[in-house]
Scaffold this motif. Structure first.
Motif, short mmCIF file in Angstrom:
data_model
loop_
_atom_site.label_atom_id
_atom_site.label_comp_id
_atom_site.label_asym_id
_atom_site.label_seq_id
_atom_site.Cartn_x
_atom_site.Cartn_y
_atom_site.Cartn_z
N SER A 489 2.66 3.94 4.48
CA SER A 489 1.48 3.61 4.75
C SER A 489 0.70 4.93 6.41
O SER A 489 -0.31 5.37 5.61
CB SER A 489 1.75 2.29 5.96
OG SER A 489 2.23 1.48 5.24
N LEU A 493 -1.90 5.44 3.52
CA LEU A 493 -3.15 4.21 4.85
C LEU A 493 -4.24 5.69 5.60
O LEU A 493 -4.98 5.08 5.83
CB LEU A 493 -3.40 3.26 4.97
CG LEU A 493 -1.91 2.05 3.48
CD1 LEU A 493 -1.81 1.38 4.37
CD2 LEU A 493 -3.44 2.11 2.44
N ARG A 497 -6.90 3.08 9.47
CA ARG A 497 -6.12 1.49 8.70
C ARG A 497 -4.56 1.30 9.17
O ARG A 497 -4.55 -0.44 8.75
CB ARG A 497 -5.74 1.99 7.07
CG ARG A 497 -5.69 0.94 6.29
CD ARG A 497 -7.15 -0.64 6.68
NE ARG A 497 -7.00 -1.87 5.77
CZ ARG A 497 -7.94 -2.45 6.50
NH1 ARG A 497 -8.60 -2.49 6.80
NH2 ARG A 497 -7.17 -3.51 5.34
N LEU A 501 -4.66 -3.23 10.33
CA LEU A 501 -3.77 -4.12 10.41
C LEU A 501 -3.04 -4.33 11.17
O LEU A 501 -2.17 -4.89 10.62
CB LEU A 501 -2.58 -3.76 8.67
CG LEU A 501 -3.23 -2.85 7.50
CD1 LEU A 501 -3.21 -2.22 6.41
CD2 LEU A 501 -4.24 -4.31 6.79
N LEU A 507 1.30 -7.24 5.55
CA LEU A 507 -0.15 -5.99 5.57
C LEU A 507 0.15 -5.11 5.26
O LEU A 507 -1.01 -5.03 4.32
CB LEU A 507 -1.20 -6.23 6.78
CG LEU A 507 -1.01 -8.39 7.28
CD1 LEU A 507 -2.06 -8.10 8.72
CD2 LEU A 507 -1.69 -8.70 6.29
N MET A 508 0.82 -4.10 6.02
CA MET A 508 0.64 -2.69 5.27
C MET A 508 1.29 -2.89 3.30
O MET A 508 0.92 -2.16 2.89
CB MET A 508 1.42 -2.08 6.10
CG MET A 508 0.50 -1.64 6.99
SD MET A 508 1.79 0.01 8.35
CE MET A 508 3.06 -1.39 9.11
N THR A 510 1.95 -4.86 1.69
CA THR A 510 0.93 -6.14 0.46
C THR A 510 -0.81 -4.82 0.35
O THR A 510 -0.56 -4.34 -1.00
CB THR A 510 -0.50 -7.07 1.11
OG1 THR A 510 0.76 -7.83 1.23
CG2 THR A 510 -1.04 -7.33 0.02
N GLU A 511 -1.03 -3.87 0.60
CA GLU A 511 -2.34 -3.10 0.96
C GLU A 511 -1.91 -2.19 0.00
O GLU A 511 -2.19 -1.19 -0.71
CB GLU A 511 -2.59 -3.30 2.20
CG GLU A 511 -4.00 -1.38 1.85
CD GLU A 511 -4.82 -1.80 3.17
OE1 GLU A 511 -5.28 -0.37 3.41
OE2 GLU A 511 -5.03 -3.25 3.70
N GLN A 514 -0.74 -2.83 -3.14
CA GLN A 514 -2.48 -2.47 -4.44
C GLN A 514 -2.45 -1.97 -4.85
O GLN A 514 -3.58 -1.31 -5.87
CB GLN A 514 -3.32 -3.84 -3.55
CG GLN A 514 -3.19 -5.42 -3.47
CD GLN A 514 -4.19 -5.89 -1.95
OE1 GLN A 514 -4.10 -5.26 -0.80
NE2 GLN A 514 -4.00 -7.40 -1.89
N LEU A 515 -2.47 -0.94 -3.65
CA LEU A 515 -3.68 0.66 -3.88
C LEU A 515 -2.52 1.27 -5.04
O LEU A 515 -2.97 1.71 -5.61
CB LEU A 515 -3.00 1.15 -2.13
CG LEU A 515 -4.09 2.71 -2.48
CD1 LEU A 515 -5.23 2.91 -3.14
CD2 LEU A 515 -3.50 3.98 -1.64
N ARG A 518 -3.00 -0.77 -8.17
CA ARG A 518 -4.30 0.10 -8.31
C ARG A 518 -4.50 1.10 -9.46
O ARG A 518 -5.03 1.35 -10.83
CB ARG A 518 -5.99 0.40 -7.65
CG ARG A 518 -6.88 -1.28 -6.83
CD ARG A 518 -8.02 -1.08 -6.39
NE ARG A 518 -7.50 0.28 -5.49
CZ ARG A 518 -7.52 -0.78 -4.03
NH1 ARG A 518 -7.06 -1.82 -4.40
NH2 ARG A 518 -6.92 0.25 -2.68
N ASN A 559 4.41 -9.01 -5.84
CA ASN A 559 4.26 -8.66 -3.91
C ASN A 559 5.40 -8.31 -3.51
O ASN A 559 5.09 -8.27 -2.25
CB ASN A 559 4.09 -10.36 -4.00
CG ASN A 559 2.26 -10.84 -4.66
OD1 ASN A 559 1.16 -9.77 -3.93
ND2 ASN A 559 2.14 -11.69 -4.17
#
Length: 606
Positions: A489, A493, A497, A501, A507-508, A510-511, A514-515, A518, A559
């Motif tokens: 992270s 991130l 960020r 979070l 949360l980290m 998940t992000e 997601q990144l 993508r 997830n």
């Protein structure tokens, strides 16, 4: 008390060049400032009869051998009695020189007394208490104070040290003080503050980034054994007392034992216990590194900074070390626990005086009660008193030994006290960190631990010079493995960020997923575009089998951070295609579930 006479001296000047006619003044207490500047030699060369009381047998042996080779006749008394000392005293020898250890000094006195020569000895011999600090620092030597009751019967005495101890005995206070001033600081000490000094030392040895030979003062045979064993070094000497218990402790590394340091026989790494803090000369080059290791968990390794640590460094003759390191921890006490020498002296002396007062009252009470047997307090009070006249009186030298012990421990009160002690010894200091960990916040929330770990990493990253020694780099590697999500992270991130979070792992994570997804999805889309066409039908099994290897190839994750399990309808749920339920005949002629691709939701840029 006399005012101290300060004498300015040029660099490397010897004491025989400093004092008038090269003679040590009568009734003097000399702070010679530097080791190896010739206090002992000055007295050997002096045209008078001399008794030199030196605590180091090794020094006595080497000096006697050196000067006898130059034609001087030296008498020495240590360990075993020298039978011809009486004949030596009676001889016509001019400028008689007698070396004696403190423990053996009464032998000399008895021999002289038995021969009727004691008054002659006291009147005609100059008596030098060499390395005078040892009477405070060597409390473990039970007879170190043997000379004290005799020395002050001599008409001409002197005492001296490069690291003097400020004794409270009125007879010493009356002596004229001399301070040799060479100017400038003694050098710079890099203090490596850590929790586990031996581990930090081992990591430095493993890196082996030293410019020349390394001389390590670590007062523990067991710890020296572990250092050699854990690092696997073979270009090494271990210098310690030639005692059976030490050979047992060295076990299968006993081949590295050496009884005496000698010029030209140093190895890359040389380890010394307390026997070699003083009493010998190290002749190595300008690339020499001196390392002092102390550990509060092993009290016997703690040495006085202004006295013993300075003596360690002073073993190197005629030059300053390329680098001086002090690897240590401390008691980590708050500032109000710090004590100056004056405060320690006042406290310990007050206690000792009070003990003697209470003891005398106790003995008087016993006499009044008609009790003539020894008291349980006798042994205790003997630590602080002398009983030469049958009445216990305060013994300043004994009390000074307790002051020395308390003073030594005070140097390790906290890191500020350590730096202060080195500065008082006239060394500049630079503080280096060593270890980073999260032990002290292990009971905190996960977010708090994450914040602490990140703070430690940023501290390490922003101050590489501060952490160039020791185990910090290794701990960072362990933290990166243990807190992989956190460090990913930070890299991907960014710290801003992560703060948003709230350092929350989920949360980290998940992000990050997601990144990652993508980026992966863009590559998967490009691959699918090559095999799927609008207005065409595809079996659901075909679509699933087409997606799964792409998920694996580009690490498209669910997830939980695992590779996503492919389903045909994900073409739509991922927003890639517009699809419609349909049927299609497979290769076996059976009608199977299928999707018709009615449109795509992306446009690839060439």
């Amino acid at each position: 008390m006399n005012t101290t006479i300060k004498i300015k001296a040029t660099k490397n000047a010897k004491l025989s060049d400093v004092f008038l006619n090269g003679l040590i003044p009568h009734n003097s207490d000399i702070d010679k400032t530097e080791t190896g500047n010739g206090l002992t030699t000055a007295e050997i060369k002096a045209p008078r009869n001399s008794i030199i009381i030196n605590p180091q047998v090794n020094t006595i042996i080497l000096k006697a051998k050196e000067w006898e080779a130059k034609g001087h006749i030296i008498a020495s008394i240590y360990h075993e009695q020298r039978e011809d000392i009486t004949a030596f005293l009676k001889s016509n020898q001019v400028n008689k020189k007698i070396f004696v250890t403190p423990e053996s000094f009464p032998v000399l006195i008895k021999k002289a007394s038995d021969a009727g020569l004691l008054k002659m000895l006291q009147d005609e011999f100059f008596c030098l208490l060499d390395e005078s600090h040892c009477y405070a620092s060597e409390k473990f030597r039970k007879m170190i104070l043997n000379p004290i009751s005799h020395v002050f019967q001599f008409k001409k005495i002197a005492m001296g040290s490069a690291t003097p101890f400020p004794y409270t005995d009125p007879r010493i206070i009356k002596l004229q003080k001399y301070k040799i001033v060479y100017g400038g600081s003694r050098g710079k000490v890099n203090i490596i503050s850590c929790k586990k000094p031996r581990t930090a030392l081992e990591e430095l040895i493993k890196k082996n980034n030293f410019k020349g030979n390394v001389h390590i003062f670590f007062n523990s045979v067991t710890e020296c054994f572990k250092v050699v064993k854990n690092t696997g070094i073979t270009d090494v000497n271990i210098f310690c007392a030639d005692a059976e218990e030490n050979h047992i402790k060295l076990f299968n590394l006993n081949q590295y034992f050496k009884a005496e340091p000698k010029k030209g026989e140093y190895k890359r790494f040389n380890l010394y216990t307390c026997r070699y803090i003083e009493g010998w000369d190290m002749f190595d080059d300008y690339n020499t590194t001196i390392i002092i290791v102390t550990d509060t968990a092993r009290p016997h390794t703690l040495i006085s900074i202004p006295i013993k640590a300075v003596q360690c460094i002073g073993r190197l003759r005629d030059k300053k070390p390329y680098e001086i390191l002090h690897i240590t921890n401390d008691f980590n006490k708050e500032k109000h626990f710090e004590e100056t020498f004056a405060q320690i002296e006042k406290r310990v002396m007050f206690e000792a005086v009070d003990f003697v007062k209470i003891y005398k009252e106790h003995r008087n009470s016993m006499v009044q009660a008609g009790i003539a047997k020894p008291s349980m307090m006798d042994e205790f009070i003997s630590q602080y008193t002398t009983n030469e006249l049958g009445i216990p009186e305060l013994a300043h030298f004994k009390v000074n030994q307790f002051i020395y012990e308390a003073w030594t421990l005070s140097h390790y009160t906290n890191i500020n006290a350590l730096q202060t002690a080195w500065k008082e010894a006239n060394y500049k200091t630079k503080l280096y960190g060593c270890e980073l960990d999260v032990e002290e916040c292990k009971d905190e929330s996960k977010q708090s631990i994450n914040k602490y770990v990140i703070d430690q990493f940023i501290e390490y990253r922003n101050n590489p010079e501060k952490y160039k020694y020791g185990t910090a780099s290794l701990i960072i590697q362990k933290l990166e493995n243990k807190y992989s999500i956190l460090f990913q992270s930070l890299l991907i991130l960014g710290i801003a960020r992560i703060k948003q979070l709230n350092y929350d792992d989920e949360l980290m994570k998940t992000e990050l997923i997601q990144l990652n997804n993508r980026n992966a999805l863009n590559k998967i889309t490009a691959e699918l575009d090559k095999i799927l066409n609008v207005n065409c039908k595809y079996l659901k099994s075909f679509l699933k089998e087409a997606l799964q290897p792409l998920y694996v190839k580009y690490e498209y994750l669910d997830n939980n951070g695992n590779v996503m399990k492919a389903k045909a309808n994900q073409l739509e749920t991922l927003g890639l295609y517009q699809i419609k339920e349909d049927r299609l005949t497979d290769n076996n002629g059976k009608r199977q579930a299928a999707f018709k691709i009615e449109g795509k939701n992306f446009e690839l840029i060439a």
